[in-house]
Design a protein around this motif. Structure first.
Motif, PDB file in Angstrom:
ATOM      1  N   THR A 137      21.172   6.174  37.663  1.00  8.25           N
ATOM      2  CA  THR A 137      22.683   5.879  37.718  1.00  8.25           C
ATOM      3  C   THR A 137      23.389   4.763  37.018  1.00  8.25           C
ATOM      4  OG1 THR A 137      22.276   6.698  40.022  1.00  8.25           O
ATOM      5  CG2 THR A 137      24.304   5.741  39.768  1.00  8.25           C
ATOM      6  N   LYS A 141      26.506   6.136  34.713  1.00  8.15           N
ATOM      7  CA  LYS A 141      27.861   5.549  34.967  1.00  8.15           C
ATOM      8  C   LYS A 141      28.403   4.488  34.515  1.00  8.15           C
ATOM      9  CE  LYS A 141      28.809   8.683  38.589  1.00  8.15           C
ATOM     10  NZ  LYS A 141      30.074   9.351  38.404  1.00  8.15           N
ATOM     11  N   GLN A 143      28.876   1.629  35.662  1.00 12.11           N
ATOM     12  CA  GLN A 143      29.989   0.790  36.419  1.00 12.11           C
ATOM     13  C   GLN A 143      29.708  -0.191  37.353  1.00 12.11           C
ATOM     14  OE1 GLN A 143      32.280   4.077  38.322  1.00 12.11           O
ATOM     15  NE2 GLN A 143      33.345   4.828  36.375  1.00 12.11           N
ATOM     16  N   TRP A 144      28.091  -0.177  37.396  1.00 10.58           N
ATOM     17  CA  TRP A 144      27.575  -1.098  38.137  1.00 10.58           C
ATOM     18  C   TRP A 144      26.500  -1.668  37.405  1.00 10.58           C
ATOM     19  CZ3 TRP A 144      26.379   4.212  40.695  1.00 10.58           C
ATOM     20  CH2 TRP A 144      27.906   4.519  41.497  1.00 10.58           C
TER      21      TRP A 144
END
Length: 211
Positions: A137, A141, A143-144
């Protein structure tokens, strides 16, 4: 000789004074500047120094384009690909052990493990699947990115657990030793790599903003 009565009354210098509303050197309201005359030097200098020109104006869009950060997509792309691959490997091992249990481990021919050991082993195999999914993930993504430090720390602590098992229970199978080395070294190397790319990106953005 003429008598004082022949002179007009008042100051004799009144006839040489300029007309009211005008001063020497500055044309008044009633006077017009000759055709083709240049404005005073001070006025021209003020016009050149202070008057805004169309070329001095900057477009807001141009400023935004100049300030837009430039990121090395190639470096981040390789990094994200590696993170995703790590997640796939971890999730694959976790799914394999979740299905096979302790029988999927090497050197397990000694006897039948207890149901308690099987339960605990399959639980941690599911946790491995979760850690692998977290890597995937983060890589997709991105984004984290701060969570990358957390999952890398989890893998590193797992390597420490293998060290403790080696110290208290004896030497495991060589495959477990290889996994221990990877779990201790790879998370730290991945975080150093992440920090290096982030720092170089920040430096590039600063130079781009100055330029």
């Amino acid at each position: 000789m003429s008598s004082p009565e022949n002179h007009p009354a008042g100051n004799p210098q009144d006839s040489t004074r300029p007309a009211s509303g005008t001063t020497p050197g500055n044309p008044g309201a009633g006077q017009s500047r000759p055709a083709g005359a240049q404005p005073p030097a001070s006025t021209a200098a003020q016009t050149k120094a202070g008057a805004p020109t169309s070329s001095a104006k900057t477009s807001p869009k141009a400023g935004k384009k100049a300030d837009k950060p430039k990121s090395p997509k190639g470096e981040w792309g390789v990094f994200r690909t590696v993170v995703v691959l790590v997640g796939l490997v971890l999730a694959g091992f976790g799914a394999y052990y979740l299905i096979t249990g302790t029988s999927g481990l090497p050197d397990t021919d000694i006897g039948t493990p207890s149901p308690t050991l099987e339960s605990q082993f399959r639980f941690f195999a599911a946790m491995m699947v979760g850690v692998g999914a977290a890597f995937i993930t983060i890589g997709v993504k991105f984004q984290w990115a701060n969570m990358l430090w957390m999952v890398c720390l989890m893998v590193f602590i797992g390597g420490i657990g293998r060290v403790l098992s080696w110290a208290f229970s004896g030497t495991p199978h060589y495959l477990m030793i290889i996994l221990m080395v990877i779990e201790l070294a790879f998370p730290a190397a991945l975080l150093v790599w992440h920090r290096y790319i982030a720092k170089t990106t920040e430096i590039r953005n600063e130079y781009a903003a100055r330029g």
